[in-house]
Design a protein around this motif. Structure first.
Motif, short mmCIF file in Angstrom:
data_model
loop_
_atom_site.label_atom_id
_atom_site.label_comp_id
_atom_site.label_asym_id
_atom_site.label_seq_id
_atom_site.Cartn_x
_atom_site.Cartn_y
_atom_site.Cartn_z
N VAL A 145 8.92 15.86 -18.08
CA VAL A 145 9.81 16.92 -18.36
C VAL A 145 9.52 18.20 -17.76
O VAL A 145 9.03 18.49 -18.11
N GLU A 146 10.98 18.88 -17.38
CA GLU A 146 9.79 20.03 -16.40
C GLU A 146 11.28 21.01 -16.80
O GLU A 146 12.88 20.61 -16.89
N CYS A 147 10.82 22.70 -16.81
CA CYS A 147 11.95 23.68 -16.86
C CYS A 147 10.98 24.63 -16.14
O CYS A 147 10.29 25.13 -15.89
N ARG A 148 11.86 24.88 -14.81
CA ARG A 148 11.81 26.07 -14.15
C ARG A 148 13.11 27.38 -14.01
O ARG A 148 14.11 27.18 -13.60
N GLY A 149 12.34 28.73 -13.52
CA GLY A 149 13.44 29.53 -14.45
C GLY A 149 14.62 30.09 -15.36
O GLY A 149 14.45 29.04 -16.17
N THR A 150 15.90 29.64 -14.94
CA THR A 150 16.74 29.39 -15.97
C THR A 150 17.07 27.95 -16.26
O THR A 150 18.29 27.73 -16.70
N PRO A 152 18.29 24.37 -13.45
CA PRO A 152 18.10 23.02 -15.38
C PRO A 152 16.86 22.40 -15.83
O PRO A 152 16.21 22.67 -14.87
N VAL A 153 16.78 22.14 -16.78
CA VAL A 153 16.72 21.17 -17.17
C VAL A 153 15.96 20.14 -16.43
O VAL A 153 17.32 18.77 -15.53
N ARG A 154 15.09 19.38 -15.74
CA ARG A 154 14.88 18.28 -15.26
C ARG A 154 14.11 17.03 -16.15
O ARG A 154 13.32 17.72 -16.49
N VAL A 155 14.67 16.02 -15.44
CA VAL A 155 14.20 14.57 -16.60
C VAL A 155 13.40 13.47 -15.26
O VAL A 155 14.06 13.44 -14.54
N ASN A 156 12.09 13.33 -15.16
CA ASN A 156 12.01 11.74 -14.20
C ASN A 156 12.70 12.97 -13.01
O ASN A 156 13.15 12.40 -12.13
N GLY A 157 12.56 13.64 -12.77
CA GLY A 157 12.90 14.26 -11.28
C GLY A 157 14.59 14.39 -11.36
O GLY A 157 15.58 15.45 -10.31
N LYS A 158 15.19 14.56 -12.32
CA LYS A 158 16.47 14.56 -12.51
C LYS A 158 17.09 15.79 -13.45
O LYS A 158 17.05 16.15 -14.42
N ALA A 159 17.94 16.43 -12.36
CA ALA A 159 18.72 17.79 -13.12
C ALA A 159 20.13 17.20 -14.13
O ALA A 159 20.48 16.12 -13.97
N PHE A 181 7.46 24.89 -18.32
CA PHE A 181 6.74 23.96 -18.30
C PHE A 181 7.18 22.81 -18.04
O PHE A 181 7.89 22.56 -17.71
N LYS A 182 6.12 21.99 -18.15
CA LYS A 182 6.31 20.83 -17.06
C LYS A 182 5.15 19.65 -18.12
O LYS A 182 4.01 19.79 -17.85
N VAL A 183 5.99 18.75 -18.52
CA VAL A 183 4.59 17.44 -19.33
C VAL A 183 5.36 16.20 -19.09
O VAL A 183 6.38 16.35 -18.48
N LYS A 184 4.84 16.00 -19.28
CA LYS A 184 5.06 13.87 -19.47
C LYS A 184 4.42 13.53 -20.76
O LYS A 184 3.36 13.83 -21.56
N VAL A 185 5.63 12.68 -21.45
CA VAL A 185 5.59 12.67 -22.63
C VAL A 185 5.00 11.25 -23.15
O VAL A 185 4.91 10.47 -21.96
#
Length: 279
Positions: A145-150, A152-159, A181-185
């Motif tokens: 799961v990743e957030c960059r800037g504002t 969108p949220v990305r999950v496994n690279g998908k917005a 952040f960028k984290v792996k669950v």
């Protein structure tokens, strides 16, 4: 010898003493409603407790963190049955979970009276347990799961397309404390975020706790599936379509091999039995 008669059933009966006689009917008088009322109340309370423990429980929404999906004062019903059969939280679900690592330590707590606690205990009132939270599951074990800037949220690279995010909010926050952040669950954990992104102290802001912001699956109470009260707010809480987009599920890559193995094992066992039968 005393007088006796033979009834239709063939048994001897003394005059006036049979179960169908007026005297017999009088001795079987029903108990009064007021004597049975405590029993009925007791049965109702036991049933309510069983339903709350194993089937469905009501929870009251105390804060703004899930707006506009949920408003403060809403009552939601939470499915507690399916977890008993091994069901785990999935992406997009709104879940209630026990406080995993003192997330609520700075929050004011209410002091329900004895009656409110008792009714909450048996499930006749929403839970009075102030150590429960409600958020949306964004990532499950194995997800990145990743957030960059504002956003969108990305999950496994998908917005993710998130129409449920509070109007005026951005999907991601620009603050460095937890918004980027960028984290792996890890296994056995979930990553949760509130729909009111700029007013939700969720997984993003607890990266320094013992779980690094993740919520252990065994802390999940169940999925909130409907807003039950007030009646003007009644609505279901489905999983948004954005969580079903192709490629978001990391487990999909393992499906062909798994299915192939599932098909090979029965065939191998059948052939082995066939050879033994021929011998």
């Amino acid at each position: 010898m005393g007088n006796s008669t033979v009834g239709a059933g063939g048994g001897p009966q003394t005059d006036g003493e049979g179960p169908n006689s007026p005297r017999g009917r009088r001795t079987g008088k029903q108990r009064s409603f007021w004597k049975e009322l405590p029993i009925l109340i007791g049965v109702a309370l036991v049933l309510a407790l069983l339903i709350k423990t194993f089937l469905v429980q009501a929870f009251s929404i105390p804060s703004d963190s899930m707006q506009n999906t949920l408003q403060p004062g809403d009552r939601v019903l939470v499915d507690k049955l399916t977890p008993w059969f091994g069901s785990k939280p999935e992406r997009g679900e709104v879940v209630v979970f026990h406080d995993p690592a003192n997330w609520l330590q700075d929050e004011p707590t209410s002091n329900p009276n004895v009656i409110q606690r008792a009714l909450s205990f048996v499930g006749l009132m929403p839970s009075a347990n102030e150590h429960d939270l409600i958020k949306r599951v964004i990532g499950v074990a194995g997800d990145t799961v990743e957030c960059r800037g504002t956003g969108p949220v990305r999950v496994n690279g998908k917005a993710l397309t998130e129409p449920f995010v509070f109007p005026g909010n951005t999907s991601c926050s620009v603050d460095q404390q937890g918004g980027q952040f960028k984290v792996k669950v890890p296994p056995g954990k979930i990553w949760v975020m509130g729909d009111h992104r700029q007013d939700s102290a969720d997984s993003r802001y607890h990266s320094l706790d013992k779980n690094q912001g993740f919520v252990p699956v065994d802390k999940a109470v169940g999925r909130a599936f409907v807003i039950a009260w007030p009646v003007t707010r009644w609505a279901t809480l489905p999983v948004p379509n954005t969580f079903d987009q192709p490629g978001i599920n990391t487990a999909a890559a393992f499906a062909p091999d798994t299915l192939g193995l599932a098909g090979v094992v029965p065939v191998a066992l059948w052939r082995r039995r066939a050879r033994k039968g021929a011998a």
